[in-house]
Design an enzyme around this catalytic site. Structure first.
Site, PDB file in Angstrom:
ATOM      1  N   TYR A 147      41.086  46.664  47.235  1.00 47.12           N
ATOM      2  CA  TYR A 147      41.999  45.524  47.090  1.00 47.12           C
ATOM      3  C   TYR A 147      41.907  44.936  45.680  1.00 47.12           C
ATOM      4  O   TYR A 147      42.936  44.715  45.031  1.00 47.12           O
ATOM      5  CB  TYR A 147      41.705  44.466  48.142  1.00 47.12           C
ATOM      6  CG  TYR A 147      42.501  44.636  49.418  1.00 47.12           C
ATOM      7  CD1 TYR A 147      42.847  45.904  49.885  1.00 47.12           C
ATOM      8  CD2 TYR A 147      42.913  43.542  50.169  1.00 47.12           C
ATOM      9  CE1 TYR A 147      43.565  46.074  51.049  1.00 47.12           C
ATOM     10  CE2 TYR A 147      43.638  43.690  51.333  1.00 47.12           C
ATOM     11  CZ  TYR A 147      43.964  44.953  51.777  1.00 47.12           C
ATOM     12  OH  TYR A 147      44.686  45.124  52.926  1.00 47.12           O
ATOM     13  N   GLU A 154      48.403  46.184  40.029  1.00 46.36           N
ATOM     14  CA  GLU A 154      49.721  45.577  40.238  1.00 46.36           C
ATOM     15  C   GLU A 154      50.014  44.526  39.172  1.00 46.36           C
ATOM     16  O   GLU A 154      51.145  44.427  38.660  1.00 46.36           O
ATOM     17  CB  GLU A 154      49.785  44.962  41.635  1.00 46.36           C
ATOM     18  CG  GLU A 154      49.822  45.996  42.760  1.00 46.36           C
ATOM     19  CD  GLU A 154      49.599  45.370  44.129  1.00 46.36           C
ATOM     20  OE1 GLU A 154      50.040  44.222  44.330  1.00 46.36           O
ATOM     21  OE2 GLU A 154      48.967  46.015  44.985  1.00 46.36           O
TER      22      GLU A 154
END
Length: 747
Positions: A147, A154
């Site tokens: 994550y 991202e």
């Protein structure tokens, strides 16, 4: 779907790893190797587009209830991925930087085991215990590394796209600012949402691991929920079945909707409101539906016998029991109060009675904290000390199911020297307390179940060890014992035991089985404590008062801001429109808190059903609404304690101490038992059986408040902290003003 996605992400992962491996083998750095992952000469970009776009279906799955994932959370997670995919496709500069490769490989490394886990969960039918452990561990552990790396990747894609002229011109010339702020909104969202998302996954992991390695439940004993289709004893199916049985007598179509409801945990209140509305149509429907609900509960709930077999609760209560309790008895030897017994109420450090108590009752009524009918009943208690006299109490026996309950009348009854038949758990500390109080009472008596004869208990400690019983496992025995006691004497049976969650349904049903037979075989009066956080019919006057308070509070800036910022979820209007029916219109108040859950609501429904059914058969029923009370079990949770401190901001709320609630509710019990004008007396005419709960309500102000009780909790906490902070803010303002004056050179 899951298998296809798993294969698609596996292609992305294997292709990406091959690209990185080849680049590193050729002498490239890790950063440069990651920057080459989104290689348009390979199949990776196309497969990535299709497999990530397919995740949009997961939003639909959540919205349709096919999976239990929250729609909002799923939309946010999938939506952010789609935004990153859109950016990397349309921003060439975002494709050839290290973050793109890190994002893609992180996504794929998470999704391959996740979708494979779902495949095995569907095959085995049990995602928690039957999926292969290595896969289970990967599903709930990889997030800790992937994550953070995925989010970092991202963010680099978003930031690169924000500088990419090709991306910014996507909407055409002059619209670059729109695209810039669109893509830059995601880093802002991530700044606030990334950590909570990771912490949520950590919580999910902890919960999943706990369930995976949880010990199997012990064999069922006594009263238990029925088996469901999966072989478990979930409360949801039974909850819906009982409510649907009641609704079947009112509206078969709505009963069918109850059974089909997939989100019962959060939608149950809607059906309870529909049920009460339909019960207002006629007294006959109200009674028929109530009996149907009780009958269904006795039919489907099971009683697990010592030999391991199970039968319905109804059958268990019909069978003959060879095992019997012995009976214990103690008599109080304490000093009698000067001037004899009289009705008094502990309130704010004083024990008030007589005219002083009447004046306080009037203040409560005038302010709206209690209903006028309650005020009249309590005033009659003051005017009729004979109701509390030793002579009047001599032939009455109070059966207390859950005698040690904090909200029960045990202490008040003992102080009056009453006769109590106590039922509570077979735990020595409980009985040491109860028996000690009884011995010190002014002539009160305590009758209780024993495992062996009292004469065989050599010491008090041995007596405590052998006293008590279990409402779950010994329900028929307790019934037999209670029915046999003191033939010819007046019995009043009160249901005061309380447990959390699904256990509250079980203990309520056990108490109901005992109450049913006591009321039918001994014509015992029944007593209940209703909660203000429930659905009740209320007087029209109370509804009008709530409407007036709403108009008053709606203009306050604090309330307007809270309603606006919460989107109407906080401070919901309390006054509801009247509903039609024979003898109507009727008005209701919705005090149910969603957080309490459908099990609590079902337990209370069964008590309401028994109350109206028993009254229709000639029994006196005392079922009055008690106020919000600061018991230890409530205020030990700080958020509730804070809310209770702030609630009086909303007129006409008042939170009461346990000793005050105990006294006034016992007073209302004595009124119902002794005054023929009481709504609990079957000779008193009611337009609808459920008007029983409209009278004698000591609700603490929630009926006449501007807002529903479930919508003022957060607002009350804010009020509390505002009051706590007020002196500090005022002090800071004074200091600030002094500094300002000094800087300005005015002094």
């Amino acid at each position: 779907y899951n298998l296809s996605c798993c294969l698609g992400w596996a292609v992305v992962l294997s292709t990406g790893l091959q690209i990185v491996s080849s680049a590193v083998s050729g002498g490239a750095s890790i950063g440069d190797a990651l920057a080459s992952v989104y290689d348009k000469e390979t199949i990776l970009p196309d497969v990535l587009f299709y497999v990530q776009s397919a995740a949009l279906l997961e939003i639909m799955h959540a919205a349709l209830g096919l999976v239990r994932s929250p729609v909002f959370v799923t939309t946010m997670q999938v939506g952010s991925r789609i935004a990153a995919l859109f950016a990397i496709i349309n921003a060439p500069t975002s494709q050839d930087q290290f973050g793109a490769g890190m994002m893609i490989l992180s996504w794929a490394s998470v999704e391959v085991p996740r979708y494979l886990f779902y495949v095995f969960a569907l095959i085995t039918g049990d995602a928690t215990k039957k999926t292969p452990y290595p896969l289970f561990w990967l599903r709930y552990s990889l997030f800790a590394v992937l994550y953070p790396t995925g989010i970092t990747g991202e963010l680099t894609v978003f930031l690169a796209a924000a500088k990419d002229t090709n991306f910014l011109s996507y909407l055409g010339e002059g619209k670059e600012g729109v695209m810039y702020w669109y893509i830059m909104s995601f880093p802002i969202i991530y700044a606030f949402g990334a950590i909570p998302m990771i912490m949520n996954m950590a919580g999910n992991r902890k919960s999943a691991m706990k369930k995976r390695f949880a010990k199997p439940p012990p064999p069922p004993k006594g009263l238990v929920f029925p088996l469901d289709k999966k072989g478990g004893r979930s409360s949801t199916g039974a909850n819906k079945a009982v409510i649907a049985a009641c609704m079947e007598k009112l509206d078969p179509a709505k009963a069918e909707k109850v059974m089909k409801e997939k989100n019962w945990r959060f939608k149950y209140i809607k059906y309870l409101k529909q049920m009460l509305t339909a019960q207002c149509e006629s007294p006959e429907k109200a009674l028929e539906s109530s009996e149907a609900g009780l009958d269904k509960a006795r039919e489907i709930f099971e009683f697990a016998c010592p030999d391991g077999s199970t039968i319905s609760l109804a059958k268990a209560m019909e069978e003959k029991n060879e095992e019997k309790f012995h009976t214990g008895f103690v008599k109080g030897t304490g000093a009698k109060p000067d001037g004899g017994n009289k009705f008094s109420v502990p309130y704010k450090g004083k024990n008030i009675s007589g005219q002083e108590l009447k004046d306080q009752i009037k203040k409560w009524v005038d302010y709206g904290t209690i209903e006028p009918s309650c005020g009249e009943a309590l005033t009659k208690c003051v005017d009729n000390p004979k109701w509390f006299s030793p002579t009047a109490l001599a032939d009455q026996y109070f059966v207390l199911l859950g005698a040690g309950s904090a909200m029960g009348p045990f202490l008040v009854l003992m102080a009056l020297g009453a006769n109590v038949i106590a039922v509570d758990l077979d735990r020595a500390p409980i009985w040491k307390r109860l028996i000690t109080i009884a011995k010190n009472s002014p002539g009160g008596s305590l009758t209780f179940p024993l495992k062996k004869a009292q004469s065989a208990c050599a010491t008090d400690d041995e007596l405590y060890e052998n006293a008590g019983c279990n409402l779950f496992t010994q329900t028929p025995m307790i019934r037999d014992w209670a029915v046999s006691l003191y033939p010819g004497k007046k019995l009043t049976c009160g249901s005061y035991a309380y447990l959390n969650g699904a256990l509250h349904v079980q203990v309520s049903l056990a108490m109901d089985a005992i109450c049913k037979d006591l009321s039918e075989k001994r014509k015992a009066s029944l007593a209940y404590l209703c909660t203000p956080t429930d659905l009740h019919l209320i007087p029209e006057e109370a509804n009008a008062a709530a409407e007036a308070e709403y108009k008053n509070y709606s203009g306050k800036l604090y309330c307007m801001l809270l309603r606006a910022f919460s989107g109407g979820k906080l401070l919901r209007k309390n006054a509801l429109k009247g509903v039609g029916g024979k003898g109507g219109p009727y008005y209701m108040v919705n005090g149910i808190s969603v957080a309490q859950g459908p099990n609590y609501a079902l337990a209370k429904r069964m008590q309401h059903w028994r109350a109206v059914v028993a009254r229709s058969k000639g029994c006196i029923v005392s079922s009055n609404i008690a106020p919000a009370t600061s018991t230890k079990s409530v205020v030990h949770r700080r958020e509730f304690a804070w809310a209770y401190e702030g609630m009086p901001y909303f007129r006409p709320y008042e939170i009461f101490a346990p000793e005050t609630s105990n006294a006034v509710m016992t007073g209302l019990l004595f009124f119902d038992l002794n005054d023929k004008s009481s709504a609990g007396n079957p000779e008193t005419k009611l337009n609808n059986p459920y008007e029983l709960f409209s009278y004698g309500s000591f609700n603490g102000g929630c009926w006449r408040c501007a807002y529903e009780v479930d919508s003022i909790g957060e607002a009350s906490v804010f009020v509390y902290f505002g009051r706590v902070a007020k002196p500090y803010l005022m002090g800071a303002a004074v200091v600030g003003a002094a500094v300002g004056v000094k800087i300005a050179g005015l002094v």
